[in-house]
Structures are given as structure tokens and as C-alpha cells.
Write a protein that holds these residues in place. Sequence first.
Motif, PDB file in Angstrom:
ATOM      1  N   PRO A  96      23.401   2.893  31.071  1.00  0.00           N
ATOM      2  CA  PRO A  96      22.756   3.988  31.814  1.00  0.00           C
ATOM      3  C   PRO A  96      22.693   5.260  30.979  1.00  0.00           C
ATOM      4  CG  PRO A  96      24.304   2.814  33.223  1.00  0.00           C
ATOM      5  CD  PRO A  96      24.474   2.251  31.849  1.00  0.00           C
ATOM      6  N   PRO A  97      21.548   5.946  30.958  1.00  0.00           N
ATOM      7  CA  PRO A  97      21.398   7.138  30.105  1.00  0.00           C
ATOM      8  C   PRO A  97      22.470   8.193  30.334  1.00  0.00           C
ATOM      9  CG  PRO A  97      19.273   6.457  30.975  1.00  0.00           C
ATOM     10  CD  PRO A  97      20.295   5.600  31.660  1.00  0.00           C
ATOM     11  N   ALA A  98      22.958   8.331  31.559  1.00  0.00           N
ATOM     12  CA  ALA A  98      23.955   9.364  31.846  1.00  0.00           C
ATOM     13  C   ALA A  98      25.277   9.109  31.131  1.00  0.00           C
ATOM     14  CB  ALA A  98      24.198   9.453  33.349  1.00  0.00           C
ATOM     15  N   ALA A  99      25.492   7.869  30.675  1.00  0.00           N
ATOM     16  CA  ALA A  99      26.743   7.531  30.000  1.00  0.00           C
ATOM     17  C   ALA A  99      26.636   7.612  28.487  1.00  0.00           C
ATOM     18  CB  ALA A  99      27.200   6.129  30.407  1.00  0.00           C
ATOM     19  N   VAL A 100      25.448   7.879  27.958  1.00  0.00           N
ATOM     20  CA  VAL A 100      25.222   7.852  26.504  1.00  0.00           C
ATOM     21  C   VAL A 100      25.491   9.232  25.909  1.00  0.00           C
ATOM     22  CG1 VAL A 100      23.544   7.429  24.672  1.00  0.00           C
ATOM     23  CG2 VAL A 100      23.526   6.003  26.738  1.00  0.00           C
ATOM     24  N   ILE A 101      26.288   9.242  24.840  1.00  0.00           N
ATOM     25  CA  ILE A 101      26.622  10.482  24.130  1.00  0.00           C
ATOM     26  C   ILE A 101      26.227  10.300  22.672  1.00  0.00           C
ATOM     27  CG2 ILE A 101      28.458  12.069  23.470  1.00  0.00           C
ATOM     28  CD1 ILE A 101      30.076  10.931  25.845  1.00  0.00           C
ATOM     29  N   HIS A 102      25.299  11.105  22.194  1.00  0.00           N
ATOM     30  CA  HIS A 102      24.880  11.044  20.797  1.00  0.00           C
ATOM     31  C   HIS A 102      25.780  11.962  19.980  1.00  0.00           C
ATOM     32  CE1 HIS A 102      21.305   8.576  21.409  1.00  0.00           C
ATOM     33  NE2 HIS A 102      21.131   9.246  22.548  1.00  0.00           N
ATOM     34  N   MET A 103      26.526  11.345  19.078  1.00  0.00           N
ATOM     35  CA  MET A 103      27.521  12.063  18.294  1.00  0.00           C
ATOM     36  C   MET A 103      26.919  12.601  17.000  1.00  0.00           C
ATOM     37  SD  MET A 103      30.171  11.780  20.221  1.00  0.00           S
ATOM     38  CE  MET A 103      31.562  12.223  19.183  1.00  0.00           C
ATOM     39  N   PRO A 104      27.535  13.626  16.409  1.00  0.00           N
ATOM     40  CA  PRO A 104      27.061  14.129  15.112  1.00  0.00           C
ATOM     41  C   PRO A 104      27.380  13.133  14.005  1.00  0.00           C
ATOM     42  CG  PRO A 104      29.076  15.244  15.769  1.00  0.00           C
ATOM     43  CD  PRO A 104      28.665  14.405  16.934  1.00  0.00           C
ATOM     44  N   PRO A 105      26.772  13.266  12.835  1.00  0.00           N
ATOM     45  CA  PRO A 105      27.035  12.328  11.731  1.00  0.00           C
ATOM     46  C   PRO A 105      28.517  12.306  11.360  1.00  0.00           C
ATOM     47  CG  PRO A 105      25.111  13.674  11.248  1.00  0.00           C
ATOM     48  CD  PRO A 105      25.735  14.267  12.472  1.00  0.00           C
ATOM     49  N   ARG A 106      28.977  11.097  11.014  1.00  0.00           N
ATOM     50  CA  ARG A 106      30.345  10.961  10.524  1.00  0.00           C
ATOM     51  C   ARG A 106      30.381  11.130   9.002  1.00  0.00           C
ATOM     52  NH1 ARG A 106      32.506   5.419  13.324  1.00  0.00           N
ATOM     53  NH2 ARG A 106      30.444   4.669  12.761  1.00  0.00           N
ATOM     54  N   ALA A 107      31.465  11.659   8.496  1.00  0.00           N
ATOM     55  CA  ALA A 107      31.652  11.706   7.048  1.00  0.00           C
ATOM     56  C   ALA A 107      31.710  10.270   6.524  1.00  0.00           C
ATOM     57  CB  ALA A 107      32.938  12.450   6.709  1.00  0.00           C
ATOM     58  N   PRO A 108      31.212  10.013   5.323  1.00  0.00           N
ATOM     59  CA  PRO A 108      31.207   8.638   4.799  1.00  0.00           C
ATOM     60  C   PRO A 108      32.572   7.951   4.852  1.00  0.00           C
ATOM     61  CG  PRO A 108      29.888  10.042   3.392  1.00  0.00           C
ATOM     62  CD  PRO A 108      30.558  10.948   4.386  1.00  0.00           C
ATOM     63  N   ASP A 109      33.643   8.703   4.599  1.00  0.00           N
ATOM     64  CA  ASP A 109      34.957   8.050   4.599  1.00  0.00           C
ATOM     65  C   ASP A 109      35.496   7.804   6.003  1.00  0.00           C
ATOM     66  OD1 ASP A 109      35.528  10.628   5.309  1.00  0.00           O
ATOM     67  OD2 ASP A 109      37.219  10.860   3.945  1.00  0.00           O
ATOM     68  N   ARG A 110      34.733   8.189   7.041  1.00  0.00           N
ATOM     69  CA  ARG A 110      35.129   7.896   8.429  1.00  0.00           C
ATOM     70  C   ARG A 110      34.426   6.670   8.970  1.00  0.00           C
ATOM     71  NH1 ARG A 110      39.661   9.849   9.716  1.00  0.00           N
ATOM     72  NH2 ARG A 110      39.089   9.589  11.901  1.00  0.00           N
ATOM     73  N   ILE A 111      33.519   6.110   8.201  1.00  0.00           N
ATOM     74  CA  ILE A 111      32.821   4.895   8.633  1.00  0.00           C
ATOM     75  C   ILE A 111      33.662   3.697   8.211  1.00  0.00           C
ATOM     76  CG2 ILE A 111      30.717   3.527   8.450  1.00  0.00           C
ATOM     77  CD1 ILE A 111      29.253   6.112   7.687  1.00  0.00           C
ATOM     78  N   PRO A 112      34.099   2.869   9.147  1.00  0.00           N
ATOM     79  CA  PRO A 112      34.991   1.758   8.782  1.00  0.00           C
ATOM     80  C   PRO A 112      34.300   0.721   7.925  1.00  0.00           C
ATOM     81  CG  PRO A 112      34.335   1.587  11.075  1.00  0.00           C
ATOM     82  CD  PRO A 112      33.816   2.903  10.593  1.00  0.00           C
ATOM     83  N   ARG A 113      35.072   0.097   7.034  1.00  0.00           N
ATOM     84  CA  ARG A 113      34.607  -0.977   6.161  1.00  0.00           C
ATOM     85  C   ARG A 113      35.596  -2.122   6.230  1.00  0.00           C
ATOM     86  NH1 ARG A 113      29.361  -0.042   4.025  1.00  0.00           N
ATOM     87  NH2 ARG A 113      29.086   2.217   4.183  1.00  0.00           N
ATOM     88  N   PRO A 114      35.128  -3.351   6.011  1.00  0.00           N
ATOM     89  CA  PRO A 114      36.058  -4.487   6.037  1.00  0.00           C
ATOM     90  C   PRO A 114      37.011  -4.435   4.857  1.00  0.00           C
ATOM     91  CG  PRO A 114      33.881  -5.187   5.319  1.00  0.00           C
ATOM     92  CD  PRO A 114      33.737  -3.770   5.761  1.00  0.00           C
TER      93      PRO A 114
END
Length: 594
Positions: free
Chosen positions: A500-518
Motif C-alpha cells: 500500500p502506498p501509505a506504507a512506502v518510504i523512499h529513503m535517501p541514497p546510502r553510502a557505498p560502504d552501507r550497501i551489503p555484499r556477500p
Amino acid sequence: MTQESQTTQAPPVTPEARIPGATAPGPAPAAPPVGIREAEVDGIRTVLAAGSGPVTAGLFFRVGVADETLATTGITHLVEHLALHRHGLSDLHYNGATSATYTLFHVTGTPAEVTTYLNGVCAALRDLPLERLETEREILRTESAGRSRGPNHQLPLWRYGAQGYGLGSYTEHGPWHLTADAVRDWARTRFTRDNAVLWITSDTVPEGLDLTLPSGPPHPLPAPVSILPVTPAYIRGDSGGVVVDGIVRRSSAATLFAEVLSRALFVDLRQKGGYSYVADADYSPRDNDFAAITAYADALPQKQDAVVGGLIDTLARLRAGSIEQSELDAARAKYLKQYDTPDLAAAQLPSYALNLLTGHRNLTPDEQRAELAAVTLDDLREVAREMHSSALLQVPGRGADWAGFTEAPQWSPEAPPAPGTRHPSLEGDSTVLTVSPDAVTLTTPSGQVVVRYDACAALLVHPDGGHHLTGLDGFQIRVEPTLYKGLTPARTAVIGASVPPAAVIHMPPRAPDRIPRPDGGGTPRRLRSEPVGPARKALIWLAGLATALWALIATVATSQELDAPEPDPATIVIIWLLIAAPLGAFLGLRRKRG
């Protein structure tokens, strides 16, 4: 949870902690108690009682965190901050507070200062300074990041989920995305004259008050929804202490039981056992019918098991009826003393006003004394049993199954995932993410978690493709394209379009080192700066071997020097400086690896 605005601090006004009367449900009395007078100011119900010293006033609104959704958490707190902004720096003692079920603006000063403050609050609520919105967003995010949470902050989440009375356990998501129109509409529909009660420690209304606010229906207290299938239950928490709460009917007996429990824990865990420094219990109304009794005891790591056992034994003793008459008498005497407070009517104003706001019955002081006097040992035993039957216990380390507590659900109920696209984890095919038309399912060797789109409390969408879902039951799934095979933008788009649109939160960009990697080890890892090929792996291995060899040589040489008749400290320093080169090379290669 009470969130204090960052303004000039006034002495805290906590109506729940006032004299424990006014706890019996039922219709409101025809007339207020002696010393309290009811009036009306600009359509707002008002109660007055003369007090000595400066005038203190409070304006309650029946709106709080429990009225929000997970996606809008913080909107009430944001309105509170905006309403107080124009007061700026001042020697006046004032503040605002947002709790689970109400928002309070309070002030202490001269009648003229009280008038200026209340007029300013209502003027700001009528016309919020929304030019401050971005600044207040940042302030709230900073406040949230630095806020210390109490030892029981997890219990509401596990009892109620990501809704209603459980929202106090969560970070405020609203300040990330709420629009000016959303904030303005919340103020217009919740901060109204029909949803407010004013109290003033004066026998007359100060001159010049202008509390004009829009009209709107009063809002009932939110209905609680428990997600615990079985109680008593337990969860595993951090080391450092043990905490338990239980839901009981509001009554004078429950108020006195909390005091008896507090004294018993202090004696058993601190004075006799020597296990804890802090051992306490608290009674706090939740709604018009029920209250929470919360007990806490701290512990050193080596004493945690003893504290868990001691707290459970104390509760069991009280539940079994092992309560002395002297324990009840001591608790009763403590509360009866409060009725000897000077300016008793003025002291009771906050709790009296809050009961008016929520529709709860107010008792006169004589009725309150009579209720306290009528409490028996059998009444306390019944409260103890009621608390145990609904208890949620947070323990460090091992569980509490041995004491008859059932672990709170760690996984969603077992069911085959709905048909959809399967995305094995890049860290092992035993973990699979399934994106279906109606839900996301995470299947692991230990169990599965399901978040249905129509029961999604909040969806955090990151520009890099990350989608974090939280269900109304509190379960969370992090959908990260960097961690699952074949999780294309087209597949994550299905999630964003289905929630539902009311539950969607668009977040600001994450720093590259905050994006998880395997990482290959089963846990997300931060971004690597470059892949690790065979040649680089060999180089890292050789550097590690060289470092180990040099460390061995340095250790032997140091030992020989120390055994010499006259050891030379400079020689030892030089020996260990020689190891710096291979050690630095090895650490540098490891750092480049990520």
C-alpha cells in the motif's frame, strides 16, 4: 515511551505517576472533587485548582505514538516540535512531551507567562511554521540517534508488533519522508479543541487566553492488539539485566502490588542475594481498562542466571500467596501519605485532566483512600496471578522454558511459500528469497519469515534497489539485490508496486560502504573496493606467512635479549620495529580486500 522536546526544561509532568486514585472504570461523576473546578476556554474543557507558588498549566491532546503507523511514526513528535519553535530560548520553564497516547504542552510561570506560552502554542498549531520542516526533520533524526532506550524497550515490539502500542520500540520513520501537507493535516485533525483538555493550578482562568483551535471529533484510545500466541512468554535480550512486564486490570490493588513487588525484588535480589544494584517495579496505565506492571533487575554477566532465577522466584512467591500483611501495609502507607500533600487538588490536576481526556472515571480523594484501604492480601495475590498469566520476560543468555515460559515466535508460521520467483542467497543456496504476487518469503535452514504486502507496516525503498519490509507482526525481511541471485529491478519493482502506498518510504541514497555484499560467511558485508583474484589471494597468503615468521623471530630474539645480564631496551624496540614492514603490508592487502 515519552519523547521530550529539546526546549527549556520544566519539571517533568507525569500524570500516570501521580496519586494512584482515579483508577476505577465507570461513568464520569456528576461533579468534580472538592477543590477542582471545571470550566471552558475557547471550547476546550478546562480544570482549575488553586496551588501555592508559580502557576503551572498543561494542555493535553489525545494523540500519541500509538495512534500513528510505522510509516508515519514521529509525526506527532514533529508537530510538537514545530508548535514550540517560536518560543526559542527563554528563562521560562516549559516543555512538550509525546507519549504513547497523549501529547502535553506544559509551562510554569506567572499568569502572564502562562498565557503567552499557551497562546503561542495554539497559534502555532493553527498555522504550523512549516518553513522549519526540513530543519526539524534533521533535529528529530539526531534526537532519535542519540536517545537512550530503557531496558524494556523491546517488550512492546514483541507484545504488540509494529502497530499501536508497539510503535514506541521503533525508530521514527516519519521524519524521513513526511510532506508538509501530511504534517499540516495531522495537526488539523488531531490537535483540535474537542480532542484537548487544559489544566491550570489557579482558581481563575488567566486573562488574555486565546486558545482558538479547529473543531474535530475526540479520538478514542487505540485498541491494543497482541501478537503473542501464548503467555507467559520470554524473549532473549542483551546482557546486563532482566525485565518482565505483565498486563493487569487498572485498580488500586494493582498499584499497591507494584509497590509490594518493588520492595520484594529489592530485598531478595539486592539485600539478601547481592545479585543486583537496581531491582524495581513500576505501574503504568496503558488505556482506560488495563495497565502494565514492569519489573527490572540489573546484573553482572556472571550473575545473570542468578538474577533470572531470583526474579522468577520472587514472582512465584507472590503468586503463591506468600505476601505478609506488613508488606501490604507498608505499600498502602506510602500511597496514603500522598493525600497529605499540600495543595492536593492542584497536585491531582494532571491525572484528573488526563482521565477527562480519555473518558476514564475520576475518583474523589475520599473514594481513593477507601479503595486503597479495602485492598486485601487476596487482591494482591490475584494481581500477581494476572501479571504472570500475561507476562513477557526478557532474559540474557539461556531461555526460561524451565520456569514455564514459552519462547515468543522467532519465525512466521510454517507454510509453503506462495508461487513466485525464487532467489537463492549468494552466500548459500540453503537460504532462498521468494518474491510472490502477495508476499515476500525468506526461507532459511532454521525457519521462514513471511511479510504479506497487505499486512506490511512499512517498506523502506533505497535508490540502490534495497527494499526493507516490516510486517504488522514485527517480522522484517531485507530484500537486497546484492545478496540474492537474479533479484533484478523488475522483481523488486513488484514489491514496491504491491505494498500500500501509505506504507512506502523512499529513503535517501546510502553510502557505498552501507550497501551489503556477500561475504561467503553467511552475513552481509560492506562493499568491497575490488574483487579478490587468485594472484591477490596468493599474495595475501605469502604476506601473512612472512608476518608470522617475523613475529616468531622477534619473539625469540626478545626472549634472548631479556635473558642477557644487562638487557638493552633499545635493542628490543629495534627488533619489533623490524616486524612493522611485513605487518603493514599484510594489513594493507587485507584492507584492500574489503
